[in-house]
Design a protein around this motif. Structure first.
Motif, PDB file in Angstrom:
ATOM      1  N   ASP A  43      -2.940   1.652   2.494  1.00 45.70           N
ATOM      2  CA  ASP A  43      -3.449   1.299   3.834  1.00 45.70           C
ATOM      3  C   ASP A  43      -4.945   1.620   3.930  1.00 45.70           C
ATOM      4  O   ASP A  43      -5.712   0.908   4.560  1.00 45.70           O
ATOM      5  N   ARG A  80      -7.895  12.205  11.164  1.00 44.66           N
ATOM      6  CA  ARG A  80      -6.720  11.320  11.077  1.00 44.66           C
ATOM      7  C   ARG A  80      -5.865  11.451  12.337  1.00 44.66           C
ATOM      8  O   ARG A  80      -5.322  10.480  12.845  1.00 44.66           O
ATOM      9  N   ARG A  84       4.247  15.355  13.413  1.00 44.56           N
ATOM     10  CA  ARG A  84       4.292  15.749  12.005  1.00 44.56           C
ATOM     11  C   ARG A  84       3.356  16.920  11.742  1.00 44.56           C
ATOM     12  O   ARG A  84       3.632  17.779  10.911  1.00 44.56           O
ATOM     13  N   ALA A  87       4.485  -0.046   1.019  1.00 46.40           N
ATOM     14  CA  ALA A  87       3.588  -0.376   2.133  1.00 46.40           C
ATOM     15  C   ALA A  87       4.102  -1.636   2.851  1.00 46.40           C
ATOM     16  O   ALA A  87       5.048  -2.287   2.382  1.00 46.40           O
ATOM     17  N   ARG A 143       0.736  10.946  14.892  1.00 47.41           N
ATOM     18  CA  ARG A 143       1.013  11.930  13.848  1.00 47.41           C
ATOM     19  C   ARG A 143       1.147  13.354  14.376  1.00 47.41           C
ATOM     20  O   ARG A 143       1.455  14.262  13.607  1.00 47.41           O
ATOM     21  N   ALA A 200       4.314   3.592  -2.478  1.00 42.99           N
ATOM     22  CA  ALA A 200       3.783   3.861  -1.134  1.00 42.99           C
ATOM     23  C   ALA A 200       4.905   3.801  -0.102  1.00 42.99           C
ATOM     24  O   ALA A 200       4.990   2.856   0.689  1.00 42.99           O
ATOM     25  N   TYR A 201       5.785   4.793  -0.126  1.00 47.16           N
ATOM     26  CA  TYR A 201       6.861   4.870   0.874  1.00 47.16           C
ATOM     27  C   TYR A 201       6.722   6.105   1.755  1.00 47.16           C
ATOM     28  O   TYR A 201       7.633   6.405   2.526  1.00 47.16           O
ATOM     29  N   GLY A 202       5.618   6.854   1.609  1.00 50.95           N
ATOM     30  CA  GLY A 202       5.474   8.099   2.366  1.00 50.95           C
ATOM     31  C   GLY A 202       6.376   9.183   1.767  1.00 50.95           C
ATOM     32  O   GLY A 202       7.325   8.886   1.046  1.00 50.95           O
ATOM     33  N   GLY A 207      -0.009   6.813   2.301  1.00 50.02           N
ATOM     34  CA  GLY A 207      -0.697   5.729   3.009  1.00 50.02           C
ATOM     35  C   GLY A 207      -1.950   5.246   2.285  1.00 50.02           C
ATOM     36  O   GLY A 207      -2.766   4.535   2.883  1.00 50.02           O
TER      37      GLY A 207
HETATM   38  N1  UDP Z   1       6.367   2.757   4.044  1.00 52.37           N
HETATM   39  C1  UDP Z   1       7.105   1.707   3.495  1.00 52.37           C
HETATM   40  N2  UDP Z   1       8.444   1.674   3.658  1.00 52.37           N
HETATM   41  C2  UDP Z   1       9.114   2.660   4.324  1.00 52.37           C
HETATM   42  C3  UDP Z   1       8.356   3.735   4.881  1.00 52.37           C
HETATM   43  C4  UDP Z   1       6.981   3.751   4.724  1.00 52.37           C
HETATM   44  O1  UDP Z   1       6.531   0.831   2.854  1.00 52.37           O
HETATM   45  O2  UDP Z   1      10.329   2.583   4.428  1.00 52.37           O
HETATM   46  C5  UDP Z   1       4.912   2.788   3.842  1.00 52.37           C
HETATM   47  C6  UDP Z   1       4.042   2.626   5.067  1.00 52.37           C
HETATM   48  O3  UDP Z   1       3.829   1.254   5.335  1.00 52.37           O
HETATM   49  C7  UDP Z   1       2.768   3.346   4.631  1.00 52.37           C
HETATM   50  C8  UDP Z   1       3.296   4.416   3.672  1.00 52.37           C
HETATM   51  O4  UDP Z   1       4.606   4.065   3.344  1.00 52.37           O
HETATM   52  O5  UDP Z   1       1.938   2.455   3.896  1.00 52.37           O
HETATM   53  C9  UDP Z   1       3.371   5.812   4.253  1.00 52.37           C
HETATM   54  O6  UDP Z   1       2.231   6.101   4.875  1.00 52.37           O
HETATM   55  P1  UDP Z   1       1.987   7.466   5.638  1.00 52.37           P
HETATM   56  O7  UDP Z   1       0.643   7.315   6.236  1.00 52.37           O
HETATM   57  O8  UDP Z   1       3.122   7.844   6.513  1.00 52.37           O
HETATM   58  O9  UDP Z   1       1.970   8.476   4.407  1.00 52.37           O
HETATM   59  P2  UDP Z   1       1.134   9.771   4.221  1.00 52.37           P
HETATM   60  O10 UDP Z   1      -0.191   9.336   3.663  1.00 52.37           O
HETATM   61  O11 UDP Z   1       1.052  10.482   5.528  1.00 52.37           O
HETATM   62  O12 UDP Z   1       1.988  10.503   3.196  1.00 52.37           O
END
Ligand code: UDP
Length: 257
Positions: free
Chosen positions: A206, A229, A239, A123, A236, A175-177, A203
């Motif tokens: 977040d 969302r 996606r 995150a 989004r 939390a990197y998605g 996320g």
């Molecule tokens: N994120 C990160 N580093 C990266 C890419 C994403 O920390 O290189 C974090 C971003 O800040 C967010 C999370 O990964 O907190 C991905 O959230 P997203 O809402 O895209 O994920 P989803 O819930 O849709 O899978």
């Protein structure tokens, strides 16, 4: 390897799994998922948990590495109303949706009860710290092993693994998605000494910290959280273009069974 590799069979005592477009999804309730996690904590080695939704499944159609990682994960939570609808259409109905953003609370509560050490990775800077404070306020006694934003880039891999090993964490939220977080965990499955569970949480941190806002419960209940969302985070839309394709592919897949 082709993206259509068959699902690795689960162990006899593992949860029931179904295949949606070739991707494994476990038929568990949130209570059963928590029970499984407790079992993992008593077993050696790292257990990978993924929060599978229709976007994951569509990404996996073209990404063989991601496909393989999901099908080898110990627990693939059914995180999306689209999966519930698909499972009904395929004649193997899932019991309920288990949202990653709910599960992070359940797991933090269990960690507090059992004294397990939790590490929050990823995150934006400051978010994991803030989420850790919120979890600790909500679940007194929760032991936070560490927090760190870092990045899923290969250059940072060793630093992050060392940091997590030194922290003696038992549970890791990444939390990197998707797919980066799930690939990151799979890449490092053998590298951790102490860690028992690693889960890609997207996320969720977040949401925990209020940087993103989840739909009200009634919207979640009627199955249109994805629409809420989209309205709040219109970037989004690209996606989400895969979602109609997911529906078409699932509709067609039954006729081929
Ligand atoms: N994120 C990160 N580093 C990266 C890419 C994403 O920390 O290189 C974090 C971003 O800040 C967010 C999370 O990964 O907190 C991905 O959230 P997203 O809402 O895209 O994920 P989803 O819930 O849709 O899978």
């Amino acid at each position: 390897m082709k993206a259509t590799e068959p699902i690795t069979p689960d162990e006899d005592d593992g949860p029931e799994a179904l295949s949606i477009l070739g991707v494994k999804v476990h038929n568990v309730t949130i209570g059963q998922a928590v029970a499984l996690v407790k079992r993992y904590m008593d077993q050696p080695g790292l257990h990978q948990v993924a929060t599978v939704n229709p976007e994951f499944i569509m990404t996996a159609q073209d990404d063989a590495a991601f496909h393989r990682v999901l099908n080898r994960a110990d627990l693939c939570l059914p995180d999306g109303i689209g999966l519930l609808l698909a499972s009904r259409w395929l004649g193997q109905p899932l019991s309920e949706r288990v949202a990653g953003s709910d599960f992070v609370y359940q797991l933090a509560a269990e960690a507090a009860n059992h004294g397990w050490r939790l590490f929050l990775l990823g995150a934006a800077p400051g978010v994991a710290d803030h989420a850790a404070e919120i979890f600790q306020t909500k679940y007194p006694g929760l032991r936070i092993a560490g927090t760190y934003p870092g990045s899923p880039d290969i250059d940072e891999n060793t630093t992050l693994v060392d940091r997590i090993n030194e922290s003696k964490a038992d549970i890791l939220y990444v939390a990197y998605g998707a797919p980066a977080q799930d690939l990151w965990i799979a890449r490092n499955v053998e590298a951790f000494y102490n860690l028992r569970i690693a889960i890609g949480v997207g996320g969720s941190l977040d949401f925990v910290t209020g940087r993103a806002v989840r739909a009200p419960r009634w919207i979640q209940r009627i199955g249109i959280e994805w629409l809420y969302r989209l309205v709040r985070e219109p970037w989004r839309w690209k996606r989400m273009l895969v979602l109609p394709w997911f529906a078409v592919r699932v509709l067609m897949s039954r006729s081929r069974q």
